[in-house]
Design an enzyme around this catalytic site. Structure first.
Site, PDB file in Angstrom:
ATOM      1  N   THR A 342     -27.865  29.757  30.244  1.00 27.79           N
ATOM      2  CA  THR A 342     -29.297  29.965  30.009  1.00 27.79           C
ATOM      3  C   THR A 342     -29.529  30.941  28.859  1.00 27.79           C
ATOM      4  OG1 THR A 342     -29.526  31.848  31.519  1.00 27.79           O
ATOM      5  CG2 THR A 342     -29.737  29.636  32.474  1.00 27.79           C
ATOM      6  N   SER A 343     -30.711  30.858  28.284  1.00 30.82           N
ATOM      7  CA  SER A 343     -31.140  31.793  27.243  1.00 30.82           C
ATOM      8  C   SER A 343     -32.609  32.109  27.429  1.00 30.82           C
ATOM      9  CB  SER A 343     -30.913  31.203  25.850  1.00 30.82           C
ATOM     10  OG  SER A 343     -31.482  32.053  24.852  1.00 30.82           O
ATOM     11  N   PRO A 344     -33.011  33.369  27.222  1.00 26.89           N
ATOM     12  CA  PRO A 344     -34.428  33.718  27.253  1.00 26.89           C
ATOM     13  C   PRO A 344     -35.123  33.444  25.924  1.00 26.89           C
ATOM     14  CG  PRO A 344     -33.177  35.679  26.816  1.00 26.89           C
ATOM     15  CD  PRO A 344     -32.170  34.559  26.953  1.00 26.89           C
ATOM     16  N   ASP A 460     -27.430  33.245  20.992  1.00 34.65           N
ATOM     17  CA  ASP A 460     -28.026  34.533  21.355  1.00 34.65           C
ATOM     18  C   ASP A 460     -27.329  35.683  20.640  1.00 34.65           C
ATOM     19  OD1 ASP A 460     -29.903  33.456  23.085  1.00 34.65           O
ATOM     20  OD2 ASP A 460     -28.677  33.720  24.869  1.00 34.65           O
TER      21      ASP A 460
END
Length: 789
Positions: A342-344, A460
């Site tokens: 996941t990545s924000p 990221d």
């Protein structure tokens, strides 16, 4: 612990913020091993052998009045009673001169503090069998850790006989996976390399703060009830390795593809556990699980913070200060889940090379064929603030649905039922573990190793040189890396075969000089209370890996325990990275793609299957009548007292000629400021490593409080902001290494949504070290200024 607020009355400490006014809506985890890092590693080995966007405008504010719109009465008539307790304590380590933990960039060294870090402790126990309990810690750190866990357990034993109920079996030490905390506290050598080794001060801050949070939770234990619910969180995560995710079977992916907003590529579910006191029906805390990386604040940031989950917890705790459903000292924990892929940074990965193109889908490279210019973008990526605005927004996007779910659970119960509170833990050696897959195939895991794509990093936090994701191998990179890899240890033919599709860059699991580089022994742990089952993961499970693990546990719980316990269908969550740090856990299909996550799956293609196999082996011990526990297993080493350290200590501090510590170097620039302005004052400073001021503060904003006209009491100053507040920023810089002089800048960003008009001043608390080693505290005070609407 020393109270840093000694210079102010108790009523001058920062208290509850006023209710929010109506709004005016007017760079991932990687231990990238670059040349200097690898050279440093080799040296160690040889030594051993021999804002454009206003945050207030962007912040969708909430009101605490929703609950008061309808009469509220405690709804505790349903559900079983448990022992419940919560606690929170400061774990902020040295905020300067220590490498930050997460991006593995040796140049990312702390220069100050945006937000203090905390340990939040949650205890659940069986009132009829008080020894049956567990404690779940949520630390604002990159992960849990073996040495930290050993330190906490040792400290618990020293607290006395009543704390002997806590042990390996019922203590989970999880991290929020923030990449903006100080490092140099991990047990194994590999993550110590970029931080120049191990720092006892950084380590003790975490251990001591975690212990204090457990002590507070233990002392607050009372009869209470639990409620559990789930909601959707949108706009807070995306899949950063979608090319690997789609390698999973299409029919499996289709089961989770609900809509265009919830297509299954990441989990959108946030699960919330609410703790309610029986005596008065007030809620004492919430514990949530939701997956998104702690990489909203980018790799060029040097200020300490809890990243987006630290923001979410901060907002939740502030939102209930005046809420009649919440008890004083309410604690909100925002734990990670299956966070691996996941990545924000939800706008995706783009090339910063002038082409205006997105990074390549397969290997996250740009027009030059390299990964360095591929960067993921958060919601406010155009703001030149190291990701700060995006971080606050992603935290808000987690907080708001969690708060709504909390409010809903206050009026429509979803109680936890089942008196049993059970737990198990075992250490398991993942190197050369032989077992059968469910289809009967004999497989084995491998000693830990990292692949070439590990060094490529992610969007990221991209890596260096010519490493790329997915297709990184000895044939696509410089021959120098094969030499560097061989200096550490050339993998054997058996190791190469065991790791399958992974071209091995660092055979770290077979190196024990000067001590272990990564863990081969892992923690396997599960908690159960009623129908809630918590899988505690030592690594970063990807979206689909986490689903398979949770589904397997749910099925086994239903098969083995439902009939004997008469329990409801299990609610299974996964929390981590916890207890140690074992890098990543991918599915076998994702592993075959060998992007960053697959290359960082330490124990070969069957890593996930092995975790599931060991977990299921001990599900029976979670039964209500079971007295069985798994064997302790082979204990991993505790390197906290033998780790190398090349981190220099603070020698001394001095003030410039004709100045003294705390003197104002540059006062606030003006007497009046409009809301939204940044107000800065600079002081003659000293190194903050002299005193971490745990449970205290380096910086405070004080507001002038006018006494009633009829009162003879003079006006007085009340502290309204401190280090815990996101918008009060403490920066430190060394002016002269030779002379020991330094300067502190404290900035109040009045984009702060709680900022009110009034008269203010800024106070600085510091501690200076003399040549003789004595440390003495001092204070500094700015001029007064007015904040206008």
């Amino acid at each position: 612990m020393r109270d840093a607020m000694h210079g102010i009355d108790d009523n001058k400490k920062a208290g509850p913020s006023p209710s929010l006014q109506e709004p005016h809506r007017s760079r991932a985890t990687r231990f990238t091993v670059a040349v200097p890092v690898l050279l440093f590693a080799s040296i160690l080995l040889l030594l051993a052998i021999s804002t454009p966007h206003n945050l207030k405008d962007r912040l969708a504010l909430w009101s605490n009045d929703k609950a008061s719109e309808q009469p509220w009465a405690p709804t505790n008539a349903q559900g079983d009673e448990y022992l419940v307790g919560v606690g929170k304590s400061d774990i902020t380590g040295p905020c300067v001169e220590i490498n930050l933990m997460g991006y593995a960039d040796p140049n990312q060294v702390g220069s100050g503090l945006r937000q203090r870090l905390y340990s939040r402790a949650f205890i659940v126990g069986d009132p009829s069998r008080p020894a049956d309990r567990f404690v779940y810690l949520v630390l604002d750190t990159q992960s849990g850790d073996t040495a930290v866990r050993y330190g906490i357990l040792s400290g618990l034993r020293e607290l006395g006989p009543e704390y002997t109920v806590y042990g390996h079996h019922n203590l989970a030490v999880t991290g929020t996976h923030s990449h903006s905390g100080p490092g140099a506290w991990l047990n194994y050598l590999l993550p110590q390399i970029t931080s120049k080794g191990f720092d006892q001060q950084s380590y003790r801050a975490i251990v001591d703060g975690a212990l204090l949070s457990i002590k507070k939770a233990h002392e607050s234990l009372t009869l209470g009830r639990l409620s559990v619910g789930t909601t959707k969180v949108f706009g807070a995560n995306i899949n950063r390795s979608l090319f690997a995710y789609i390698a999973n079977p299409e029919e499996e992916r289709a089961r989770y593809n609900i809509s265009s907003d919830d297509d299954g590529s990441v989990e959108k579910d946030l699960t919330l556990l609410k703790f309610q006191r029986a005596s008065d029906g007030k809620n004492i805390g919430v514990l949530t699980w939701f997956p998104t990386h702690g990489t909203s604040v980018l790799g060029n940031n040097t200020l300490i913070s809890g990243d987006n989950k630290g923001v979410a917890a901060y907002l939740f705790e502030k939102s209930v200060v005046h809420d009649k459903t919440a008890a004083e000292g309410f604690v909100a924990g925002f734990s990670q889940a299956n966070v691996g892929d996941t990545s924000p940074n939800v706008l995706g990965a783009w090339c910063e090379d002038g082409t205006g193109q997105m990074c390549s889908f397969e290997n996250s490279t740009c027009s030059d064929g390299k990964s360095q210019k591929c960067h993921a973008r958060g919601p406010f990526f155009t703001a030149n603030d190291e990701g700060t605005s995006s971080c606050f927004e992603i935290g808000r996007r987690q907080f708001e649905p969690a708060k709504k779910l909390y409010d809903d659970l206050n009026h429509s119960l979803s109680p936890v039922r089942g008196k049993w509170v059970r737990s198990f833990h075992t250490f398991h050696n993942m190197s050369n573990y032989h077992f059968k897959l469910p289809n009967g195939t004999d497989v084995t895991t491998c000693p830990a190793a990292l692949g070439y794509s590990f060094a490529a990093g992610t969007s990221d936090g991209p890596g260096a040189f010519d490493f790329t994701q997915h297709n990184g191998n000895p044939n696509t990179t410089s021959p120098v890396w094969r030499v560097v890899s061989g200096i550490l240890k050339a993998p054997s033919k058996e190791q190469i075969a065991c790791h399958g599709q992974k071209p091995i860059l660092l055979d770290v699991g077979e190196v024990t000089t000067p001590y272990e580089w990564t863990p081969n022994v892992v923690d396997v742990q599960v908690f159960r209370v009623g129908q809630l089952v918590i899988v505690v993961s030592p690594g970063e499970a990807t979206t689909m890996a986490g689903r398979r693990w949770k589904n397997a546990v749910a099925k086994e719980v239903e098969t083995q325990l439902a009939s004997q316990d008469g329990s409801q269908s299990p609610v299974v969550v996964l929390g981590g990275p916890a207890n140690s740090y074992t890098h990543y856990i991918t599915t076998e299909e994702e592993y075959s793609i060998q992007r960053y996550e697959g290359a960082s799956t330490l124990y070969g293609p069957h890593t996930l299957a092995a975790y599931i196999n060991v977990t299921l082996s001990w599900i029976s011990s979670l039964g209500s009548s079971s007295s069985a526990r798994p064997p302790p297993g082979p204990e991993p080493p505790n390197n906290s007292n033998r780790s190398l350290s090349f981190i220099p200590s603070v020698m001394f501090d001095s003030a410039p000629l004709f100045k003294k510590f705390g003197d104002v170097v540059q006062d606030v620039q003006g007497k009046r400021f409009r809301k939204g302005a940044s107000v800065t004052v600079k002081f003659v400073g000293a190194n903050p490593r002299n005193n971490l001021r745990l449970e205290g503060s380096y910086a405070v904003v004080e507001k002038l409080v006018a006494s009633p006209r009829e009162s003879r009491v003079p006006n007085w100053w009340r502290a309204v902001r401190d280090d815990a507040d996101w918008h009060l920023v403490f920066r430190w810089r060394r002016v002269s290494e030779l002379l020991g002089t330094s300067e502190v800048a404290i900035t109040w960003e009045t984009t702060d949504p709680w900022a009110e008009a009034g008269w203010y001043r800024i106070r600085y608390f510091g501690d200076a070290k003399s040549l003789g080693g004595n440390i003495a505290g001092f204070e500094g005070l700015s001029g007064e200024f007015e904040l206008l609407d």
